[in-house]
Design an enzyme around this catalytic site. Structure first.
Site, PDB file in Angstrom:
ATOM      1  N   GLY A  27       0.489  38.212   6.088  1.00 24.44           N
ATOM      2  CA  GLY A  27      -0.358  37.796   4.972  1.00 24.44           C
ATOM      3  C   GLY A  27      -1.250  38.904   4.452  1.00 24.44           C
ATOM      4  O   GLY A  27      -1.032  40.081   4.744  1.00 24.44           O
ATOM      5  N   ALA A  28      -2.280  38.504   3.669  1.00 27.85           N
ATOM      6  CA  ALA A  28      -3.108  39.452   2.912  1.00 27.85           C
ATOM      7  C   ALA A  28      -2.163  40.344   2.106  1.00 27.85           C
ATOM      8  O   ALA A  28      -2.212  41.573   2.173  1.00 27.85           O
ATOM      9  CB  ALA A  28      -4.029  40.270   3.817  1.00 27.85           C
ATOM     10  N   HIS A  33       4.120  44.521   0.524  1.00 27.95           N
ATOM     11  CA  HIS A  33       4.848  43.294   0.865  1.00 27.95           C
ATOM     12  C   HIS A  33       5.709  42.842  -0.318  1.00 27.95           C
ATOM     13  O   HIS A  33       6.852  42.427  -0.155  1.00 27.95           O
ATOM     14  CB  HIS A  33       3.867  42.154   1.176  1.00 27.95           C
ATOM     15  CG  HIS A  33       2.979  42.409   2.361  1.00 27.95           C
ATOM     16  ND1 HIS A  33       1.624  42.583   2.244  1.00 27.95           N
ATOM     17  CD2 HIS A  33       3.255  42.501   3.688  1.00 27.95           C
ATOM     18  CE1 HIS A  33       1.089  42.769   3.446  1.00 27.95           C
ATOM     19  NE2 HIS A  33       2.055  42.730   4.343  1.00 27.95           N
ATOM     20  N   GLY A 148       9.355  47.222   6.152  1.00 32.69           N
ATOM     21  CA  GLY A 148       8.886  48.462   5.547  1.00 32.69           C
ATOM     22  C   GLY A 148       8.993  49.634   6.514  1.00 32.69           C
ATOM     23  O   GLY A 148       8.756  49.488   7.707  1.00 32.69           O
ATOM     24  N   ILE A 177       5.232  51.835   0.027  1.00 35.21           N
ATOM     25  CA  ILE A 177       4.551  51.754  -1.271  1.00 35.21           C
ATOM     26  C   ILE A 177       3.125  52.306  -1.105  1.00 35.21           C
ATOM     27  O   ILE A 177       2.424  51.965  -0.150  1.00 35.21           O
ATOM     28  CB  ILE A 177       4.506  50.285  -1.771  1.00 35.21           C
ATOM     29  CG1 ILE A 177       5.921  49.705  -1.871  1.00 35.21           C
ATOM     30  CG2 ILE A 177       3.778  50.191  -3.111  1.00 35.21           C
ATOM     31  CD1 ILE A 177       6.855  50.400  -2.838  1.00 35.21           C
ATOM     32  N   SER A 187      -2.746  46.002   4.722  1.00 32.76           N
ATOM     33  CA  SER A 187      -3.736  44.917   4.709  1.00 32.76           C
ATOM     34  C   SER A 187      -5.053  45.414   5.278  1.00 32.76           C
ATOM     35  O   SER A 187      -6.128  44.961   4.894  1.00 32.76           O
ATOM     36  CB  SER A 187      -3.228  43.724   5.517  1.00 32.76           C
ATOM     37  OG  SER A 187      -1.980  43.302   5.002  1.00 32.76           O
TER      38      SER A 187
HETATM   39  P1  PAJ Z   1       2.584  43.115   8.049  1.00 31.93           P
HETATM   40  O1  PAJ Z   1       1.688  44.212   8.501  1.00 31.93           O
HETATM   41  O2  PAJ Z   1       2.008  42.010   7.219  1.00 31.93           O
HETATM   42  O3  PAJ Z   1       3.789  43.752   7.284  1.00 31.93           O
HETATM   43  C1  PAJ Z   1       4.864  42.976   6.840  1.00 31.93           C
HETATM   44  C2  PAJ Z   1       5.951  43.908   6.327  1.00 31.93           C
HETATM   45  O4  PAJ Z   1       5.471  44.636   5.209  1.00 31.93           O
HETATM   46  C3  PAJ Z   1       6.373  44.954   7.390  1.00 31.93           C
HETATM   47  O5  PAJ Z   1       7.781  45.095   7.376  1.00 31.93           O
HETATM   48  C4  PAJ Z   1       5.678  46.203   6.910  1.00 31.93           C
HETATM   49  O6  PAJ Z   1       6.320  47.405   7.301  1.00 31.93           O
HETATM   50  C5  PAJ Z   1       5.750  46.010   5.396  1.00 31.93           C
HETATM   51  N1  PAJ Z   1       4.746  46.850   4.718  1.00 31.93           N
HETATM   52  C6  PAJ Z   1       3.410  46.900   4.936  1.00 31.93           C
HETATM   53  N2  PAJ Z   1       2.822  47.831   4.149  1.00 31.93           N
HETATM   54  C7  PAJ Z   1       3.816  48.391   3.419  1.00 31.93           C
HETATM   55  C8  PAJ Z   1       3.870  49.424   2.431  1.00 31.93           C
HETATM   56  N3  PAJ Z   1       2.777  50.064   2.025  1.00 31.93           N
HETATM   57  N4  PAJ Z   1       5.078  49.731   1.897  1.00 31.93           N
HETATM   58  C9  PAJ Z   1       6.209  49.096   2.295  1.00 31.93           C
HETATM   59  N5  PAJ Z   1       6.233  48.109   3.220  1.00 31.93           N
HETATM   60  C10 PAJ Z   1       5.044  47.763   3.777  1.00 31.93           C
HETATM   61  O7  PAJ Z   1       4.444  44.150  10.158  1.00 31.93           O
HETATM   62  C11 PAJ Z   1       3.965  43.041  10.307  1.00 31.93           C
HETATM   63  O8  PAJ Z   1       3.231  42.392   9.336  1.00 31.93           O
HETATM   64  C12 PAJ Z   1       4.148  42.247  11.593  1.00 31.93           C
HETATM   65  O9  PAJ Z   1       4.199  43.121  12.682  1.00 31.93           O
HETATM   66  C13 PAJ Z   1       5.400  41.326  11.566  1.00 31.93           C
HETATM   67  C14 PAJ Z   1       6.694  42.119  11.425  1.00 31.93           C
HETATM   68  C15 PAJ Z   1       5.286  40.301  10.436  1.00 31.93           C
HETATM   69  C16 PAJ Z   1       5.478  40.546  12.903  1.00 31.93           C
HETATM   70  O10 PAJ Z   1       4.329  39.812  13.133  1.00 31.93           O
END
Ligand code: PAJ
Length: 277
Positions: A27-28, A33, A148, A177, A187
């Site tokens: 989330g957030a 995302h 990501g 990104i 987040s």
């Molecule tokens: P979260 O930090 O919310 O990230 C969810 C997904 O978004 C991940 O695959 C992360 O690599 C991707 N992501 C975050 N910031 C990004 C960016 N700037 N550019 C591209 N992709 C980005 O990662 C998690 O959650 C958790 O560990 C989860 C896999 C959900 C397990 O709880």
């Protein structure tokens, strides 16, 4: 868009699906995302996003309680992005007492992020395994999951879990990104003040410096690291690492087979970033 909070309910909506694109998140939601969600939307007939702040991947004393929660805004973002099903389970509906645990391998699971946050990846793999099984329980014709490259070590470990456990899911790695200044979206950027955000730019600048040096033919990681430290001298660096695609340390950069990773603290906020060479 359908919003569901329990596994039982989700299973009612996942019968007879053709291709499913799944984006797990905590989330957030931000543009990082959203880029995963958009890609999933482009490539699949059904898009499922999960939002779950997974307690088992936070260590004692980490930011589980203050992790940003923006449920209403997130729902709106998912609706607008054309998500079909938003899965927001409660902790009780997804975890059991004394349950079986997955252990990340020592070689990739307990170095770098896994050394600083020992046990973090066990929790990540635990929840991702559960989510994969829940989302694909009714056997869609094709099942893709989007991650990501921002969380490079997480991505590599999930790819390994899929291979080692013979999971029927295609993992799609997605580009990092950044905002217009180069800061990788996260987040946790919500914790940063304006000044801290400014300071944090040194992280992506150091990675750009590294890639420039590599383009000039400098492949010795010690030399590159020295220059990166210079660019980030105002920050509290936790590690700079040069690894191959299996997370084995490298002395020399190998084109198409290197990842440069950085973890830093900007005051109390821990930030990570990387580039794939
Ligand atoms: P979260 O930090 O919310 O990230 C969810 C997904 O978004 C991940 O695959 C992360 O690599 C991707 N992501 C975050 N910031 C990004 C960016 N700037 N550019 C591209 N992709 C980005 O990662 C998690 O959650 C958790 O560990 C989860 C896999 C959900 C397990 O709880």
């Amino acid at each position: 868009m359908i919003i569901v909070n329990s596994v039982e309910e989700l299973l009612k909506y996942t019968r007879d699906l053709d291709s499913v694109g799944f984006v797990p998140t905590m989330g957030a939601l931000h543009q990082g995302h959203l880029s995963l969600i958009k890609r999933a939307r482009d490539e699949n007939s059904t898009v499922i996003v999960s939002i779950f702040v997974n307690p088992t991947q936070f260590l004692e004393g980490e930011d589980l309680d203050k992790y940003p929660r923006k449920e209403l805004a997130d729902i709106e973002i998912c609706k607008r992005a054309g998500v079909d099903i938003l899965f927001m389970p409660t902790v009780e509906s997804i975890y059991f007492k004394d349950e079986l645990r997955i252990e990340a391998p020592a070689i990739r699971g307990f170095i770098l992020e896994g050394a600083k946050r020992a046990g973090h990846f066990n929790g990540v793999l635990q929840i991702v395994m559960k989510l994969f099984n829940i989302i694909s329980y009714n056997r869609p014709k094709k099942f893709r999951a989007y991650f990501g490259k921002k969380d490079a070590q997480q991505l590599i470990l999930i790819e390994q879990m899929v291979k080692d456990y013979f999971l029927n899911v295609e993992i799609i790695p997605c580009e990092i990104i950044r905002d217009s200044n180069g800061l990788a979206l996260s987040s946790r950027n919500a914790y940063l003040s304006k000044e801290e955000k400014e300071q944090a730019l040194a992280i992506s600048r150091s990675l750009k410096r590294a890639s420039k040096l590599i383009m000039q033919g400098v492949l010795d990681t010690k030399k590159i690291e020295k220059e990166m430290r210079e660019v980030m001298k105002s920050l509290d660096i936790e590690y700079i690492a040069f690894v191959d695609r299996n997370f084995k340390k490298q002395e020399r950069i190998e084109l198409k087979n290197s990842i440069i990773l950085v973890a830093c603290r900007v005051n109390n906020t821990r930030l990570i970033d990387n580039i794939w060479i």
